[in-house]
Design an enzyme around this catalytic site. Sequence first.
Site, PDB file in Angstrom:
ATOM      1  N   GLU A 114       0.079  16.781  10.642  1.00 51.85           N
ATOM      2  CA  GLU A 114      -1.217  16.231  10.218  1.00 51.85           C
ATOM      3  C   GLU A 114      -1.684  15.338  11.367  1.00 51.85           C
ATOM      4  O   GLU A 114      -1.378  14.152  11.430  1.00 51.85           O
ATOM      5  CB  GLU A 114      -1.074  15.443   8.914  1.00 51.85           C
ATOM      6  CG  GLU A 114      -2.396  15.028   8.293  1.00 51.85           C
ATOM      7  CD  GLU A 114      -2.732  13.554   8.501  1.00 51.85           C
ATOM      8  OE1 GLU A 114      -3.933  13.234   8.566  1.00 51.85           O
ATOM      9  OE2 GLU A 114      -1.806  12.727   8.608  1.00 51.85           O
ATOM     10  N   ASP A 134       3.217  13.536   8.126  1.00 47.86           N
ATOM     11  CA  ASP A 134       2.052  12.677   7.948  1.00 47.86           C
ATOM     12  C   ASP A 134       1.790  11.820   9.193  1.00 47.86           C
ATOM     13  O   ASP A 134       2.713  11.390   9.879  1.00 47.86           O
ATOM     14  CB  ASP A 134       2.300  11.762   6.737  1.00 47.86           C
ATOM     15  CG  ASP A 134       1.156  10.832   6.471  1.00 47.86           C
ATOM     16  OD1 ASP A 134       0.065  11.322   6.119  1.00 47.86           O
ATOM     17  OD2 ASP A 134       1.328   9.600   6.614  1.00 47.86           O
TER      18      ASP A 134
END
Length: 647
Positions: free
Chosen positions: A356, A313
Amino acid sequence: MRCRLIATTPTDFEVHLFHEGSLYKSYELFGAHVINENGITGTRFCVWAPHAREVRLVGNFNDWNGSDHSLVKVSEQGVWTIFVPENLEGHLYKYEIVTKNGDVLLKADPYAFYSELRPQTASIVYSLEGYEWNDKAWQRKKLRKPIYQQPMFIYELHFGTWKKKNDGSFYTYQELADELIPYILEHGFTHIELLPLVEHPLDRSWGYQGTGYYSVTSRYGTPHDFMAFVDRCHQAGIGVILDWVPGHFCKDAHGLYLFDGEPTYEYVNFQDRENFVWGTANFDLGKREVHSFLISNALFWMEYFHIDGFRVDAVANMLYWPNSDVRQPNPYAVEFLQKLNEVVFAHDPSVLMIAEDSTDWPRVTSPTYEGGLGFNYKWNMGWMNDILTYMEAAPEYRKSLHHKVTFSLLYAYSENFILPFSHDEVVHGKKSLLNKMPGDYEQKFAQLRLLYAYLVTHPGKKLLFMGGEFGQFDEWKDLEQLDWMLLDFEMHRKMDEYVKELMKFYKRYKALYELDHSPEGFEWIDVHNAEQSIFSFIRKGTKENDLLIVVCNFTPVVYHDYKIGVPLHTTYKEAFNSDAITFGGSGHINKKALAAREEPFHGKPYHVQMTIPPFGISVLRPIRKREERTDDGKEKVHRHVIGRRSR
């Protein structure tokens, strides 16, 4: 609890590696371990608190009074340990840390394997040993068939809100396996991606603000229950990816934040430390002990829970210094990410390391020896933003946004991409995917079917957030399950069936996935028809003439006898049409085979004439004729699908 055969005190070499940033199984040193040495069974605790004046162990075994359980400092850089000559399995505990200023903090164990059910915050002595795995066939398959030339369609979900019991309570890991696995198999997804399952304080969150990086959340059961969940997924042929957050962490008082009264896991500098957007603290990626903590954490999930990959993330938040007016790269983050990927791939070359990353940082999925970050996949955020901007525009304005569709092919092979329609796109007033589509009720469904088929035919692996498969109309709701009652309505039910058929179609044709990461797998037919908002292209497999012709119409206009250039002088048959009546469409399909005509068009030597469905996509496959003699001497004609997989 099975006792570990490790020393009652850490070795100098272990401590050295930890401070050096290369103790990649630091969870074997730190945390609580029931061990046996010289016939004595006891529990060893070890914690890193470099600024502490004193550290005491408190728990329900000593009435939360640590006066007789002080830890010993075994390194100048702050490793503390204690051996309690009792088997404390199942007991609650925390560390009572006396700061340099004399303040007393109660902290959960950063390496705890299990934690109290929220809102309680104590750590629990727990052994991860003893689970018997039954996923050897899955593990062999992963190594034998690397994912790059295989179909991959990920179903992203949040455990707490995918489905709930009638009384509103959560399903357990085991109950979710009963519910979820048949659902995934029925729809044909290849992997599931779980929003973070590290222990975190708030039910209403997605879990991105963690407090216990080594504790799978106790909301849904025990660590062994989660092992069983992953095992059952693997036995069913489903890969399991975990959302993982090595960039920042929760600031709740019992967690990592100012662990010993001063910045420990986070940056010392306030501007670098504070993540004002999310209200969290940024990990100090220049600190070697943090390297040991985080890289070990990735290996921990792989070793104990057989996790197949990580969606890392907020990579952009790590690559560039936060809270700065200047976009300045963070060299510590670059070094950490390269090191992370090198260690993880050395441990398991089949793992999925997915960045990401919303930036244009180069070579994210290139090997570190070529100067890359070393991931093997990256979310294509640019494609996602462009295509959703295009789809949200009224059809009459799309011709002015033609470049939003074509631009992605200019960089489609610069990285190994996953095309994500993720959780981020269905919250905070953005609306659900279905509700983003303009037009009336039926037009919304038609355009969503078109969007999903375009996703499937565009180069790159795929991801869809839960609920998208049946056309969830509301955006994600933090206290409720998905709107399963929508399946009582015809159009939503047909959308669900459409996704199942689309998935079968995707897996059936190698041209749709075999060359996802090679420019040889894609060729435009007509990229310039902005006026009609029609796009046509070819997807190719590794074998010669293994191809599909894809035609997309992003307007509500139907076209008959529409000419499309084709590369082969053969007959073509429609393999898929999003406008079929069974899918809820208007039925503008091509029932008959389409014979190629010897007249160049669109720069191709031949062309076919076909019906172009409104707000639809049509995919053609070539067929060829082979003549052979029958027993009576007559010719018999066989039709063979080019590029179709045998069943």
